[in-house]
Design a protein around this motif. Structure first.
Motif, short mmCIF file in Angstrom:
data_model
loop_
_atom_site.label_atom_id
_atom_site.label_comp_id
_atom_site.label_asym_id
_atom_site.label_seq_id
_atom_site.Cartn_x
_atom_site.Cartn_y
_atom_site.Cartn_z
N SER A 1 3.49 3.80 -1.70
CA SER A 1 2.30 4.05 -0.89
C SER A 1 1.65 5.34 -1.37
CB SER A 1 2.76 4.18 0.57
OG SER A 1 1.69 4.29 1.45
N LEU A 2 0.35 5.33 -1.46
CA LEU A 2 -0.36 6.54 -1.87
C LEU A 2 -1.34 6.93 -0.78
CD1 LEU A 2 -1.46 5.53 -5.50
CD2 LEU A 2 0.46 6.97 -4.88
N ASN A 3 -1.53 8.21 -0.66
CA ASN A 3 -2.48 8.72 0.32
C ASN A 3 -3.87 8.10 0.09
OD1 ASN A 3 -3.05 10.42 2.44
ND2 ASN A 3 -3.68 12.09 1.12
N GLY B 1 2.47 16.31 -1.44
CA GLY B 1 2.14 16.13 -2.86
C GLY B 1 3.18 16.71 -3.81
N ASP C 1 11.79 10.37 2.59
CA ASP C 1 11.86 10.29 1.13
C ASP C 1 13.33 10.40 0.70
OD1 ASP C 1 12.55 13.05 1.00
OD2 ASP C 1 10.44 13.56 1.16
N TYR D 1 -1.40 0.71 8.63
CA TYR D 1 -0.05 0.95 8.09
C TYR D 1 0.98 0.20 8.94
CZ TYR D 1 -1.26 4.94 5.00
OH TYR D 1 -1.74 5.75 4.01
N ALA E 1 -3.65 11.70 12.11
CA ALA E 1 -3.23 10.51 12.84
C ALA E 1 -1.82 10.18 12.37
CB ALA E 1 -4.18 9.35 12.54
N PHE F 1 9.40 1.77 -0.84
CA PHE F 1 8.02 1.53 -0.45
C PHE F 1 7.12 2.36 -1.35
CE2 PHE F 1 4.64 1.46 2.92
CZ PHE F 1 4.72 0.10 3.21
N GLY G 1 -3.10 3.90 0.77
CA GLY G 1 -2.25 3.36 1.82
C GLY G 1 -1.14 2.55 1.16
N PRO G 2 -0.40 1.77 1.96
CA PRO G 2 0.72 1.02 1.40
C PRO G 2 0.28 0.09 0.26
CG PRO G 2 0.82 1.01 3.77
CD PRO G 2 -0.49 1.62 3.41
N LYS H 1 1.50 8.66 11.11
CA LYS H 1 1.88 7.60 10.17
C LYS H 1 3.39 7.49 10.17
CE LYS H 1 -1.11 8.83 6.41
NZ LYS H 1 -1.20 9.07 4.97
N TYR H 2 3.90 6.27 10.00
CA TYR H 2 5.35 6.09 9.98
C TYR H 2 6.00 6.75 8.76
CZ TYR H 2 5.35 2.45 13.62
OH TYR H 2 5.25 1.76 14.79
N ASN H 3 5.24 6.81 7.68
CA ASN H 3 5.86 7.30 6.44
C ASN H 3 5.04 8.42 5.83
OD1 ASN H 3 3.65 5.68 5.81
ND2 ASN H 3 4.48 5.19 3.80
N ARG H 4 5.59 9.06 4.82
CA ARG H 4 4.78 10.02 4.06
C ARG H 4 4.62 9.47 2.64
NH1 ARG H 4 8.33 13.61 0.87
NH2 ARG H 4 6.31 14.15 0.00
N GLU H 5 3.61 10.05 1.95
CA GLU H 5 3.30 9.48 0.64
C GLU H 5 3.45 10.50 -0.48
OE1 GLU H 5 0.15 8.49 2.77
OE2 GLU H 5 0.22 6.34 2.55
N ILE I 1 -5.57 3.97 8.91
CA ILE I 1 -4.20 4.46 9.08
C ILE I 1 -3.45 3.51 10.02
CG2 ILE I 1 -2.79 6.38 9.93
CD1 ILE I 1 -5.05 8.24 8.94
N THR J 1 10.04 6.34 0.91
CA THR J 1 8.71 6.47 0.25
C THR J 1 8.60 7.78 -0.51
OG1 THR J 1 7.86 7.47 2.27
CG2 THR J 1 7.28 5.18 1.88
N ALA J 2 7.45 8.00 -1.05
CA ALA J 2 6.98 9.27 -1.63
C ALA J 2 7.61 9.66 -2.97
CB ALA J 2 7.14 10.42 -0.65
N ILE K 1 3.77 -2.02 7.28
CA ILE K 1 5.16 -1.54 7.26
C ILE K 1 6.06 -2.51 8.02
CG2 ILE K 1 6.70 0.30 8.12
CD1 ILE K 1 4.51 2.29 7.27
N THR L 1 12.66 6.37 8.37
CA THR L 1 11.79 6.49 7.21
C THR L 1 11.94 7.90 6.64
OG1 THR L 1 9.84 7.33 8.36
CG2 THR L 1 10.10 4.96 8.32
#
Lengths: 450, 183
Positions: free
Chosen positions: A254-256, A110, A207, A128, B177, A252, A259-260, B179-183, A125, A229-230, A132, A205
Motif C-alpha cells: 500500500s502506498l500513501n 516514509g 510493519d 481502505y 483520518a 500488504f 492506497g492499498p 487508517k488501519y495500516n501505515r504505508e 481513506i 505493511t510499509a 483491507i 496490523t
C-alpha cells in the motif's frame, strides 16, 4: 478502550471523518469492487481511458501532459508521473474547482526519499476498510461489525508517535486503536499485555519492525491474522512471525499515493494479488519504459484510483516487481504481483545494544521545514552520518545554520544514546528520486542479524 | 484534406494587393465560393447580406476566408452553407474584435493558423496527418479567445495554488483520518 485501566497514554484524538456522503461513496465503491472481483473485471489499458479522459480537462497537469495525445492509440507514450511531480506540481495536479475543505493530509513516516504530502479525501481513506477486510477474509478471517468488537490494533515501536483509539463507522462501529509498544508509552510494563487481551483485536496490523519488536518483547497474543505493511517482509521473517503468533501473515502493499495496491495470495504468499478494481498497474522496463511481458521484472507504474485530490497518471511507484496474469488456485483471478526489492527494514543500534526505529530519526528531521531530503547512515557502533539537502537560504546564513546544526546534532545524539556521535553534511542531492533514507552499514559490516 | 501548413500559407498569401477594400462586394465573393463549392450554393445565397459590413477588419477577414475556401484544389470537402453562415455571423466578429488589425491574420503565422483551425473546428474537419486530439489541443493552445481566458484564469490559478498550499500546511497539522495500516 479509551478508558481502560490498562490503556496506553493516548496522545491524539482521531476519527474516521466519515459523514453521510462519504459513507455512501464507500458503500458504492465496495459493491463495485466485490462485483469486479467476482467477475474478474480488473482495470486494463482499454478500461482506464475513461478515467484519463475525465481528468484531462479537469486537472492542469493532465491537460499539459496529454497535449496532442490520442490516449487510446498512444497510451505507452504518455509521459510518466514522477515522485518529483507530486512534490513540485501538486497544485496543478489537484483538479480545478474541487472543494478543498475535505482535504486531509496523513503525515507519513516514509522510509525512502522525501515524503510526499499526498492530499487525500476521507472517502478515499474510507475505502481502505472494504479493501483491507477483503484481504483478511481471503485469509479466513471474518470481520465482526459490532461496536463491541475490536477489528484491529495497529502496533508500532517508536520512541514517540501518535496513539489513539477510535471506531470505524464503515466497519459497523468496530473498535480500532493505534498503539506504541515501546515501554515509553505505558504506565506499567504489564499494561500492554493486558490491554491487548482485554481489547482482543481480530487482527494486528503494523510493519515488520513492529512485529519483530513485539516478538523480542515476548508479547503473548494470538490474533486471527497479522497484516504487515510499509516495509519489505522477507519469507523468513513471515514464517517467524506466523509461527510466533500462530496465525496467517498477510503481506500488504500500500502506498500513501495510491492506497492499498495488493495483498499476498493465500495459496502462494510470494505473490500478491492486485486488490482494487480501479487502478491500472503496468510493469515497465527501466530503460525503454515499455511494458514488459509477463514474467519480466520492471518498475511498477499505476494509473487511476479514487482519491479526488490525487488522480494518478502513469505514476512511477519506484518499486520493482513482475506481474502475472491468469487464473490463480486461490480463487482471486486479478493479476498477481511479485515485489522484488521492497522497502527493507533498517534498524539502528544504540551503543548499549538497544534498537532505534529510524522513524524516530525521521520525526526529528522532518520537524525542520528547511530540510528537503535526508539520508542517515550508521557507520560505527556509536557513529552516524546525517546527509541533508537544505533550502539554499539556510546555508547562506552561516550563523543561523550553525545554531540549527548544533541543535539537530544534539537532538539526534540524545536519541542515539550516550557517547554517540552524529556528523552532519549538507551535500545530499535533491533530485526527487526514491533514495534510501536509512542505512546501517555498520550492521551490514559486522553481520548483525536484525 | 491537405496538411495544415498548406492552408496557413493560403491565408498568409491572400492577394490583398489586388483588392479594393472600399468597393469589394462580399456577397459577390461568397456567391462565387458557394457556387463552386456547395451544391446548395447554386440555388440560394446566405439569408443576410454581408455587403452592409462597414468594419474593415471584419470585411478583410471575410476576403481571407472566401479566398481560402474558393478553389477545389484546396481539397477542403464540401461544407454546409448553414455552418459557414453561423461561423461568419457569430464566431468571426468576436475573433476580429480580439485580433486586429486584419494584417495580423496574414503576417503572423500562428494567427493565420488560428483562423484556419477555428473554421475547420466549426466544419469538424481534420487536416491531413492530424488526430482529433492533436487538433483540439493545438487549436486550444492558439485560440485567442482561449488565450485571453487563460490570462484571466492564470491570476485565479495562482491564487488557487497559494490557497492549496496554505490548506495543505493547515491540514498537515489538523486531524487526519484514521487508517488501519501505515504505508
Amino acid at each position: 478502550m479509551i478508558h481502560s485501566k490498562y490503556a496506553p497514554i493516548w496522545n491524539t484524538r482521531i476519527g474516521d471523518r466519515i459523514g453521510e456522503g462519504e459513507f455512501h461513496f464507500v458503500k458504492n465503491f465496495q459493491t463495485e469492487f466485490l462485483l469486479a472481483k467476482k467477475n474478474v473485471n480488473y482495470q486494463t489499458k482499454q478500461t482506464i481511458i475513461s478515467f484519463i479522459e475525465y481528468y484531462r480537462h479537469r486537472s492542469e497537469f493532465f491537460r499539459t501532459r496529454l497535449f496532442g495525445f490520442d490516449i487510446k492509440e498512444e497510451f505507452e507514450s504518455i509521459p510518466l508521473t514522477k515522485r518529483e511531480d507530486l512534490q513540485t506540481k501538486i497544485t496543478e495536479i489537484i483538479p480545478t474547482d474541487l472543494d478543498l475543505s475535505k482535504m486531509v493530509i496523513n503525515p507519513t513516516s516514509g522510509t525512502t526519499g522525501k515524503p510526499i504530502l499526498a492530499p487525500n479525501h476521507p472517502m478515499a481513506i474510507g475505502c481502505y476498510v472494504p479493501l483491507i477486510e477483503f484481504s483478511v477474509e481471503r485469509h479466513g478471517v471474518k470481520p465482526i461489525h459490532s461496536p463491541k468488537s475490536t477489528f484491529a490494533i495497529q502496533l508500532c515501536y517508536q520512541e514517540k508517535t501518535i496513539e489513539y483509539a477510535t471506531c470505524h463507522s464503515l466497519a459497523g462501529g468496530a473498535k480500532f486503536a493505534k498503539i506504541n509498544i515501546h515501554p515509553n508509552s505505558w504506565k506499567k510494563p504489564s499494561d500492554l499485555q493486558n490491554f491487548l487481551k482485554e481489547s482482543s483485536p481480530q487482527i494486528l496490523t503494523g510493519d515488520p519492525y513492529a512485529f519483530e519488536s513485539a516478538m523480542k518483547m515476548g508479547i503473548q497474543y494470538r490474533p486471527e491474522a497479522i497484516h504487515s505493511t510499509a516495509l519489505e517482509l522477507t519469507p523468513a521473517l513471515r514464517l517467524k512471525i506466523s509461527n510466533y503468533f500462530q496465525c496467517p501473515v498477510i503481506n500488504f502493499y500500500s502506498l500513501n499515493e495510491t492506497g492499498p495496491l495488493a495483498y499476498s495470495c493465500p495459496f502462494d504468499p510470494e505473490w500478491m494479488h492486485i486488490l482494487p478494481h480501479d487502478l491500472y498497474v503496468e510493469v515497465l522496463t527501466k530503460d525503454t519504459k515499455i511494458p514488459v511481458p509477463t514474467g519480466n521484472v520492471g518498475e511498477i507504474v499505476v494509473t487511476g484510483g479514487r482519491n479526488p485530490y490525487l488522480p494518478l497518471l502513469r505514476y512511477k511507484t519506484g518499486d520493482i516487481g513482475d506481474l502475472e496474469y491468469g487464473p490463480c488456485p486461490c480463487g482471486d483471478h486479478f493479476p498477481r504481483l511479485r515485489l522484488l526489492s521492497g522497502r527493507k527494514s533498517v534498524y539502528f543500534h544504540k551503543p548499549n545494544g538497544d534498537t532505534i526505529n529510524p522513524i524516530d530519526v525521521g520525526r526529528i528531521l522532518r520537524k525542520k521545514p528547511f530540510i528537503f531530503q535526508f539520508q542517515v547512515e550508521q557507520t560505527k557502533s556509536n557513529e552516524w552520518v546525517c546527509r541533508l539537502s537544505l533550502e539554499t537560504e539556510v546555508i547562506k546564513n552561516e550563523t543561523h545554520w550553525e545554531i540549527e546544526k548544533d541543535l539537530l546534532q544534539k537532538e539526534l545524539e540524545s536519541l542515539f544514546g550516550e557517547n554517540s556521535k552524529v556528523f552532519i553534511s549538507t551535500n545530499f542531492p535533491l533530485d526527487g528520486k526514491k533514495q534510501l533514507a536509512y542505512i546501517n552499514s555498520y550492521q551490514d559490516k559486522i553481520g548483525v542479524n536484525p | 484534406m491537405l496538411g495544415i501548413r498548406y492552408y496557413v500559407k493560403q491565408v498568409l498569401n491572400t492577394a490583398f494587393h489586388a483588392v479594393d477594400l472600399t468597393s469589394v462586394s462580399l456577397d459577390a465573393l461568397w456567391f462565387d465560393v458557394l457556387f463552386f463549392r456547395t451544391n446548395d450554393g447554386k440555388s440560394s445565397m446566405f439569408p443576410k447580406s454581408f455587403d452592409t459590413i462597414s468594419d474593415d477588419n471584419l470585411k478583410a477577414t471575410h476576403i481571407i476566408l472566401s479566398n481560402l475556401l474558393y478553389g477545389k484544389e484546396t481539397k477542403i470537402p464540401e461544407f454546409s452553407k448553414e455552418l459557414l453562415f453561423d461561423y461568419l455571423t457569430i464566431t468571426l466578429p468576436k475573433l476580429c474584435e480580439i485580433v486586429s488589425p486584419y494584417n495580423v491574420w496574414i503576417t503572423d503565422t500562428e494567427r493565420a493558423e488560428e483562423l484556419v483551425r477555428s473554421l475547420f473546428h466549426k466544419f469538424d474537419l481534420l487536416p491531413e496527418g492530424e488526430t482529433k486530439e492533436y487538433f483540439a489541443d493545438r487549436y486550444r493552445s492558439i485560440d485567442s479567445r482561449e488565450r485571453i481566458r487563460i490570462l484571466d484564469e492564470t491570476k485565479k490559478a495562482q491564487e488557487r495554488a497559494k490557497e492549496i498550499l496554505r490548506q495543505m500546511k493547515l491540514k498537515e497539522e489538523e486531524e487526519a483520518a484514521s487508517k488501519y495500516n501505515r504505508e
